[in-house]
Enzyme design. Structure first.
Site, PDB file in Angstrom:
ATOM      1  N   SER A  57       0.936  -1.826  -0.023  1.00 30.28           N
ATOM      2  CA  SER A  57       0.148   0.167   0.096  1.00 30.28           C
ATOM      3  C   SER A  57       0.727   1.367  -0.007  1.00 30.28           C
ATOM      4  CB  SER A  57      -0.433  -0.224   1.377  1.00 30.28           C
ATOM      5  OG  SER A  57      -0.245   0.029   2.563  1.00 30.28           O
ATOM      6  N   LYS A  89       1.135   4.822   6.964  1.00 30.07           N
ATOM      7  CA  LYS A  89       0.807   5.528   5.504  1.00 30.07           C
ATOM      8  C   LYS A  89       1.465   6.952   6.130  1.00 30.07           C
ATOM      9  CE  LYS A  89      -2.617   1.975   4.683  1.00 30.07           C
ATOM     10  NZ  LYS A  89      -2.372   1.390   3.580  1.00 30.07           N
TER      11      LYS A  89
END
EC number: 3.4.21.89
Length: 284
Positions: free
Chosen positions: A90, A145
């Site tokens: 990701s 993230k």
């Protein structure tokens, strides 16, 4: 069931410390008294007898041996630096599957282990930081993230895959293409705050969704992966247990730390791959 390693480490330190303390207060004085009594009864003490009288219980011996090591690990891991392994793509191309990273645990404040209560505020996350945090829906799972939205910000992501923060289009520059799972992947250089980094978009992969906009509440952050079309992030989280206005938001209490370096890469399967250090460096 996810293993709560911080809790296990705290318990191990507490048990080993308790054994060392009990020995200091209770068992050690008894051993000294027994040795003194024996030496008063004989002219020439037998070294073997002295060794036996001075021998610590096995459990105490192990506890005293492990305590300093576990205590140092606890301090380092809880307050300074903690290692993590990247399990998914990701954050590609910034982080690859199998990267081992280091996370600064004090950049955003000193927190108590296990309780995660901030006791000494030091700094706040900045737009563009790569941050490790506990997933709001399952706090035992760590996510990584990039910080896109700060408290008070308005974030908009369009169906054309463009990002706006507080009404301003986030600057991005075409870098090139690379092979992807569904055709080619386009790489862009994006600037968020002071951070310049690469992001990945699969321009041939269209999502049937409208433009979406979020306003970030106080004490919360909006997170996105650099692999924009392959990231489970603030744009898509949906949990009925979380109030609607907080969906997708990461509360400050869930912050683990700031990722700052890759120190090794070792992709799965481990048995058929060797560790490599070609990706060692600072995380941007």
């Amino acid at each position: 069931m996810t293993l709560n390693f911080p809790l296990l480490l705290v318990i191990a330190v507490a048990v080993c410390g308790a054994l060392a303390l009990v020995d200091l207060v209770l068992f050690a004085p008894r051993r000294r008294a027994a040795i003194s009594s024996y030496e008063g009864q004989v002219n020439e003490p037998d070294p073997a007898v002295l060794e036996k009288l001075n021998k610590e219980p096995l459990l105490v011996e192990y506890g005293k041996s492990f305590f300093p090591v576990l205590f140092i690990v606890l301090v380092l891991r809880s307050f300074l630096v903690e290692p993590f392994q990247i399990p998914s793509g990701s954050m590609k191309p910034t982080l690859e599957v199998g990267d081992f990273i280091l996370v600064n645990k004090f950049a955003y404040g000193i927190r108590l282990p296990v309780l995660d209560t901030k006791v000494i505020p030091i700094g706040d996350p900045q737009r563009g930081d790569v941050m490790v945090f506990r997933y709001p829906s399952e706090p035992n799972i760590n996510y990584i993230k990039r910080v896109v939205g700060l408290p008070g910000d308005t974030v908009r992501y369009t169906k054309e895959k463009r990002l706006y923060v507080n009404g301003e289009l986030v600057a991005e520059k075409l870098v090139g293409e690379e092979p992807g799972t569904l055709g080619s992947v386009t790489l862009y250089q994006e600037k968020l705050g002071q951070a310049e980094h690469l992001i990945r978009k699969e321009m041939s992969r269209y999502r049937i969704e409208p433009d979406r906009q979020w306003t970030i509440p106080a004490g919360h952050y909006f997170m996105m992966g650099d692999n924009r079309d392959n990231s489970n992030d603030s744009r898509y989280w949906n949990d009925p247990k979380i109030p609607k206005d907080l969906l997708g938001m990461v509360p400050d209490r869930n912050i683990v730390g700031k990722a700052f370096a890759v120190w090794m890469s070792w992709p799965d399967p481990k048995m058929s791959n060797l560790p490599n250090f070609s990706r060692v460096g600072v995380i941007h």
